[in-house]
Design a protein around this motif. Sequence first.
Motif, PDB file in Angstrom:
ATOM      1  N   UNK A   1       0.807  -1.219   0.000  1.00 41.79           N
ATOM      2  CA  UNK A   1       0.000   0.000   0.000  1.00 41.79           C
ATOM      3  C   UNK A   1       0.840   1.270   0.000  1.00 41.79           C
ATOM      4  N   UNK A   2       2.126   1.130   0.296  1.00 38.11           N
ATOM      5  CA  UNK A   2       3.018   2.286   0.359  1.00 38.11           C
ATOM      6  C   UNK A   2       3.675   2.471  -1.003  1.00 38.11           C
ATOM      7  N   UNK A   3       3.466   3.620  -1.613  1.00 45.67           N
ATOM      8  CA  UNK A   3       4.059   3.882  -2.923  1.00 45.67           C
ATOM      9  C   UNK A   3       5.539   4.206  -2.820  1.00 45.67           C
ATOM     10  N   UNK A   4       5.931   4.909  -1.765  1.00 46.75           N
ATOM     11  CA  UNK A   4       7.330   5.288  -1.573  1.00 46.75           C
ATOM     12  C   UNK A   4       7.689   5.057  -0.106  1.00 46.75           C
ATOM     13  N   UNK A   5       8.547   4.074   0.131  1.00 43.80           N
ATOM     14  CA  UNK A   5       8.961   3.690   1.483  1.00 43.80           C
ATOM     15  C   UNK A   5      10.332   4.311   1.741  1.00 43.80           C
ATOM     16  N   UNK A   6      10.459   5.117   2.834  1.00 44.27           N
ATOM     17  CA  UNK A   6      11.665   5.917   3.059  1.00 44.27           C
ATOM     18  C   UNK A   6      12.225   5.675   4.471  1.00 44.27           C
ATOM     19  N   UNK A   7      12.731   4.485   4.751  1.00 43.60           N
ATOM     20  CA  UNK A   7      13.320   4.260   6.083  1.00 43.60           C
ATOM     21  C   UNK A   7      14.802   4.634   6.104  1.00 43.60           C
TER      22      UNK A   7
ATOM     23  N   UNK B   1      12.660  -5.623   1.486  1.00 43.87           N
ATOM     24  CA  UNK B   1      11.379  -4.910   1.423  1.00 43.87           C
ATOM     25  C   UNK B   1      10.707  -5.073   0.059  1.00 43.87           C
ATOM     26  N   UNK B   2      11.479  -5.114  -1.006  1.00 39.96           N
ATOM     27  CA  UNK B   2      10.912  -5.382  -2.338  1.00 39.96           C
ATOM     28  C   UNK B   2      10.278  -6.780  -2.337  1.00 39.96           C
ATOM     29  N   UNK B   3      10.968  -7.732  -1.758  1.00 36.64           N
ATOM     30  CA  UNK B   3      10.463  -9.098  -1.694  1.00 36.64           C
ATOM     31  C   UNK B   3       9.208  -9.250  -0.858  1.00 36.64           C
ATOM     32  N   UNK B   4       8.977  -8.301   0.029  1.00 32.18           N
ATOM     33  CA  UNK B   4       7.790  -8.340   0.899  1.00 32.18           C
ATOM     34  C   UNK B   4       6.658  -7.455   0.376  1.00 32.18           C
ATOM     35  N   UNK B   5       6.836  -6.823  -0.795  1.00 30.08           N
ATOM     36  CA  UNK B   5       5.732  -6.072  -1.381  1.00 30.08           C
ATOM     37  C   UNK B   5       6.016  -4.634  -1.760  1.00 30.08           C
ATOM     38  N   UNK B   6       7.132  -4.057  -1.302  1.00 35.53           N
ATOM     39  CA  UNK B   6       7.454  -2.670  -1.684  1.00 35.53           C
ATOM     40  C   UNK B   6       7.753  -2.592  -3.175  1.00 35.53           C
ATOM     41  N   UNK B   7       7.479  -1.423  -3.754  1.00 30.33           N
ATOM     42  CA  UNK B   7       7.799  -1.187  -5.160  1.00 30.33           C
ATOM     43  C   UNK B   7       8.842  -0.088  -5.316  1.00 30.33           C
ATOM     44  N   UNK B   8       9.012   0.736  -4.263  1.00 24.47           N
ATOM     45  CA  UNK B   8       9.985   1.828  -4.304  1.00 24.47           C
ATOM     46  C   UNK B   8      10.538   2.036  -2.898  1.00 24.47           C
ATOM     47  N   UNK B   9      11.829   1.775  -2.734  1.00 22.64           N
ATOM     48  CA  UNK B   9      12.501   1.932  -1.442  1.00 22.64           C
ATOM     49  C   UNK B   9      13.592   2.980  -1.594  1.00 22.64           C
ATOM     50  N   UNK B  10      13.515   4.019  -0.787  1.00 21.19           N
ATOM     51  CA  UNK B  10      14.525   5.070  -0.725  1.00 21.19           C
ATOM     52  C   UNK B  10      15.158   4.961   0.658  1.00 21.19           C
ATOM     53  N   UNK B  11      16.274   4.268   0.736  1.00 16.19           N
ATOM     54  CA  UNK B  11      16.920   3.941   2.005  1.00 16.19           C
ATOM     55  C   UNK B  11      17.927   5.026   2.376  1.00 16.19           C
TER      56      UNK B  11
ATOM     57  N   UNK C   1      21.762  -3.042  -0.281  1.00 18.93           N
ATOM     58  CA  UNK C   1      21.155  -3.823  -1.366  1.00 18.93           C
ATOM     59  C   UNK C   1      20.275  -4.936  -0.815  1.00 18.93           C
ATOM     60  N   UNK C   2      20.764  -5.624   0.205  1.00 19.95           N
ATOM     61  CA  UNK C   2      19.999  -6.720   0.813  1.00 19.95           C
ATOM     62  C   UNK C   2      18.761  -6.200   1.542  1.00 19.95           C
ATOM     63  N   UNK C   3      18.908  -5.057   2.186  1.00 23.39           N
ATOM     64  CA  UNK C   3      17.767  -4.472   2.899  1.00 23.39           C
ATOM     65  C   UNK C   3      16.675  -4.061   1.912  1.00 23.39           C
ATOM     66  N   UNK C   4      17.061  -3.373   0.839  1.00 24.76           N
ATOM     67  CA  UNK C   4      16.067  -2.978  -0.168  1.00 24.76           C
ATOM     68  C   UNK C   4      15.421  -4.217  -0.780  1.00 24.76           C
TER      69      UNK C   4
ATOM     70  N   UNK D   1      18.647   3.619  -3.534  1.00 25.25           N
ATOM     71  CA  UNK D   1      17.306   3.662  -4.111  1.00 25.25           C
ATOM     72  C   UNK D   1      17.075   2.429  -4.959  1.00 25.25           C
ATOM     73  N   UNK D   2      15.908   1.822  -4.756  1.00 22.61           N
ATOM     74  CA  UNK D   2      15.501   0.676  -5.579  1.00 22.61           C
ATOM     75  C   UNK D   2      14.035   0.858  -5.923  1.00 22.61           C
ATOM     76  N   UNK D   3      13.736   0.981  -7.214  1.00 22.21           N
ATOM     77  CA  UNK D   3      12.345   1.054  -7.667  1.00 22.21           C
ATOM     78  C   UNK D   3      12.109  -0.016  -8.726  1.00 22.21           C
ATOM     79  N   UNK D   4      10.884  -0.443  -8.825  1.00 19.57           N
ATOM     80  CA  UNK D   4      10.490  -1.452  -9.809  1.00 19.57           C
ATOM     81  C   UNK D   4       9.721  -0.802 -10.955  1.00 19.57           C
ATOM     82  N   UNK D   5       9.684  -1.462 -12.110  1.00 19.26           N
ATOM     83  CA  UNK D   5       8.954  -0.890 -13.254  1.00 19.26           C
ATOM     84  C   UNK D   5       7.474  -0.639 -12.952  1.00 19.26           C
ATOM     85  N   UNK D   6       6.871  -1.462 -12.075  1.00 18.88           N
ATOM     86  CA  UNK D   6       5.453  -1.262 -11.761  1.00 18.88           C
ATOM     87  C   UNK D   6       5.247  -0.341 -10.549  1.00 18.88           C
ATOM     88  N   UNK D   7       6.307   0.379 -10.162  1.00 17.83           N
ATOM     89  CA  UNK D   7       6.164   1.400  -9.116  1.00 17.83           C
ATOM     90  C   UNK D   7       5.522   2.638  -9.729  1.00 17.83           C
TER      91      UNK D   7
END
Length: 168
Positions: free
Chosen positions: A59-65, A99-109, A93-96, A118-124
């Motif tokens: 449900x989170x479009x941009x996750x910023x931890x 979170x990607x593996x658990x459902x995130x589409x965009x992680x800004x660590x 890299x492993x942390x992003x 930063x890791x984003x997916x094409x469907x983000x």
Amino acid sequence: SKILGIHGAELGERFMPRVLEVLRNAKRAKKIVTWDTVVDSFGHWGRFSDAEFREILDSIDVFIPSIGEARAIIQAREKGKMSEAEVQAMTPEEIAAYFIGKGSRAVFLKLGKDGAYVRTLPHSMFGEDVTVKLPVLQGLKMVDETGMGDAYAGAVIKGVIMRWPVLK
């Protein structure tokens, strides 16, 4: 507003039990959701079922931890499966990827003095498959680091509002 920003003070004893309800309402209202995490001293992240945790991240479009906050969330989620030393040894890299593996589409660590990952997916919401480590700006004298992560999160959110590409 088209954006629901969850930041700092909202992460409390009264908010976290209602987070799924808040996120479901935001999704129904077609809001963009950003979440700049803070340290979870109540241990809420570990209380969600795997399905609830996936729904939250989805449900989170941009996750910023920050890297510390991300590790604390992983430690709470993986209690008994991963040791604290294993979690602390995880790379950005492993942390992003976690979170990607658990459902995130965009992680800004946020990595503090080491910049950001930063890791984003094409469907983000960005529509881009991006993996990049961003260094801190050079040539500036740091006077006080208070609020640096908040400033970074604010810049990310400004980019979301302006519909900028990830690397702008």
